[in-house]
Design a protein around this motif. Structure first.
Motif, PDB file in Angstrom:
ATOM      1  N   TYR A 133       0.846  -1.194   0.000  1.00 47.53           N
ATOM      2  CA  TYR A 133       0.000   0.000   0.000  1.00 47.53           C
ATOM      3  C   TYR A 133       0.880   1.242   0.000  1.00 47.53           C
ATOM      4  CZ  TYR A 133       1.097   0.502   4.975  1.00 47.53           C
ATOM      5  OH  TYR A 133       1.754   0.659   6.171  1.00 47.53           O
ATOM      6  N   ALA A 134       0.290   2.372  -0.404  1.00 50.67           N
ATOM      7  CA  ALA A 134       1.000   3.650  -0.423  1.00 50.67           C
ATOM      8  C   ALA A 134       0.050   4.727   0.081  1.00 50.67           C
ATOM      9  CB  ALA A 134       1.480   3.980  -1.830  1.00 50.67           C
ATOM     10  N   HIS A 135       0.606   5.863   0.533  1.00 50.98           N
ATOM     11  CA  HIS A 135      -0.229   6.963   1.028  1.00 50.98           C
ATOM     12  C   HIS A 135       0.557   8.261   0.944  1.00 50.98           C
ATOM     13  CE1 HIS A 135       1.972   6.601   4.969  1.00 50.98           C
ATOM     14  NE2 HIS A 135       2.039   5.338   4.564  1.00 50.98           N
ATOM     15  N   GLY A 136       0.015   9.224   0.187  1.00 58.10           N
ATOM     16  CA  GLY A 136       0.662  10.531   0.071  1.00 58.10           C
ATOM     17  C   GLY A 136       2.039  10.439  -0.570  1.00 58.10           C
ATOM     18  N   ASP A 137       2.894  11.424  -0.284  1.00 66.90           N
ATOM     19  CA  ASP A 137       4.269  11.424  -0.796  1.00 66.90           C
ATOM     20  C   ASP A 137       5.154  12.139   0.221  1.00 66.90           C
ATOM     21  OD1 ASP A 137       6.430  10.967  -2.458  1.00 66.90           O
ATOM     22  OD2 ASP A 137       6.158  12.869  -3.521  1.00 66.90           O
ATOM     23  N   GLU A 140       9.196   8.496   5.016  1.00 69.06           N
ATOM     24  CA  GLU A 140       8.807   7.567   6.077  1.00 69.06           C
ATOM     25  C   GLU A 140      10.029   6.779   6.532  1.00 69.06           C
ATOM     26  OE1 GLU A 140       4.973   5.725   5.960  1.00 69.06           O
ATOM     27  OE2 GLU A 140       5.820   3.726   6.287  1.00 69.06           O
ATOM     28  N   ARG A 173       9.863   6.690   0.487  1.00 68.29           N
ATOM     29  CA  ARG A 173       8.751   7.614   0.314  1.00 68.29           C
ATOM     30  C   ARG A 173       7.444   6.874   0.555  1.00 68.29           C
ATOM     31  NH1 ARG A 173      10.385  12.672   0.572  1.00 68.29           N
ATOM     32  NH2 ARG A 173       8.377  13.275  -0.325  1.00 68.29           N
ATOM     33  N   THR A 174       6.475   7.566   1.156  1.00 67.29           N
ATOM     34  CA  THR A 174       5.186   6.922   1.408  1.00 67.29           C
ATOM     35  C   THR A 174       4.453   6.589   0.118  1.00 67.29           C
ATOM     36  OG1 THR A 174       4.068   9.063   1.623  1.00 67.29           O
ATOM     37  CG2 THR A 174       4.933   8.068   3.639  1.00 67.29           C
ATOM     38  N   SER A 175       4.866   7.217  -0.983  1.00 65.33           N
ATOM     39  CA  SER A 175       4.262   6.920  -2.282  1.00 65.33           C
ATOM     40  C   SER A 175       4.784   5.598  -2.861  1.00 65.33           C
ATOM     41  CB  SER A 175       4.530   8.058  -3.263  1.00 65.33           C
ATOM     42  OG  SER A 175       5.930   8.331  -3.349  1.00 65.33           O
ATOM     43  N   THR A 176       5.832   5.045  -2.251  1.00 67.14           N
ATOM     44  CA  THR A 176       6.353   3.744  -2.670  1.00 67.14           C
ATOM     45  C   THR A 176       5.494   2.644  -2.054  1.00 67.14           C
ATOM     46  OG1 THR A 176       8.626   4.591  -2.751  1.00 67.14           O
ATOM     47  CG2 THR A 176       8.353   2.195  -2.611  1.00 67.14           C
ATOM     48  N   THR A 198       0.764  12.577   6.466  1.00 66.05           N
ATOM     49  CA  THR A 198      -0.015  12.328   5.247  1.00 66.05           C
ATOM     50  C   THR A 198      -1.510  12.274   5.503  1.00 66.05           C
ATOM     51  OG1 THR A 198       0.121   9.926   5.525  1.00 66.05           O
ATOM     52  CG2 THR A 198       1.885  10.987   4.273  1.00 66.05           C
TER      53      THR A 198
END
Length: 202
Positions: A133-137, A140, A173-176, A198
């Protein structure tokens, strides 16, 4: 001796206390009147009047204001809501929804400003879910405090997986897309540190 009855606060006193709490949380978040108003769908003049206890507010608007501040409506009415230095006791940490065998807690007191920290516990075999899962950018940092966790980064079909022991960390990155699983035989305890927040959790 006759018992002295303390006067009960009236609606005006409640509105003043609510306004003080909103202003305190807005200041902590370093938000302007205009930015809070824009996120809540209100006018800056309305927010100003509300902060000064000069107007009432509907439940729906109060929910939008609380959401824009990153808190709940209950936080606005909690004793000491306007206190700047806050303590979150271990027993009082808000527990967030998590998968079977996994417990997740918010450690940083609301409102979240420059970072947010979550604590997590994984029973043997438990994970954050079947899919990454991912969240924002945001940035982390994931840290294992106890036990062993396998951290997989990237899409499921091409993820790079790392086994982390107590004291090990990983930054991404939280987008990963990411996924954590406890493949060991002992419970594991972890931290997620995210900056900036995020709003969708770790």
């Amino acid at each position: 001796m006759a018992q002295v009855t303390q006067p009960q606060p009236g609606p005006e006193a409640e509105e003043v206390r609510l306004g003080i709490a909103i202003r305190a949380y807005r200041t902590m978040r370093r938000m302007t009147l205009r930015s809070l108003a824009a996120e809540a769908g209100a006018s800056p003049s309305f927010i100003s009047q509300l902060e000064h206890g000069r107007t009432s507010v509907s439940v729906g608007m109060l929910r939008r204001i609380a959401g824009a501040l990153g808190i709940t409506v209950a936080d606005l009415f909690a004793p000491g809501a306007s206190v700047g230095h806050r303590v979150v006791r271990h027993a009082d940490r808000p527990e967030l929804p998590a998968g079977p065998g996994t417990r997740k807690y918010l450690i940083t007191p609301r409102p979240l400003q420059n970072l947010e920290i979550y604590g997590g516990e994984f029973d043997p075999g438990a994970s954050t879910g079947d899919e990454p899962y991912a969240h924002g950018d945001a940035q982390e940092i994931f840290m294992v405090l106890r036990g062993r966790i396998v951290l997989c980064l990237g899409p499921a079909e091409s993820a790079a997986c790392h086994e982390l022991a107590a004291g090990d960390t990983s930054e991404y990155r939280t987008s990963t897309p990411h996924r954590m699983v406890n493949e060991g035989s002992e419970p594991a305890e972890v931290l997620w540190i995210i900056s900036p927040p995020t709003r969708t959790g770790a």
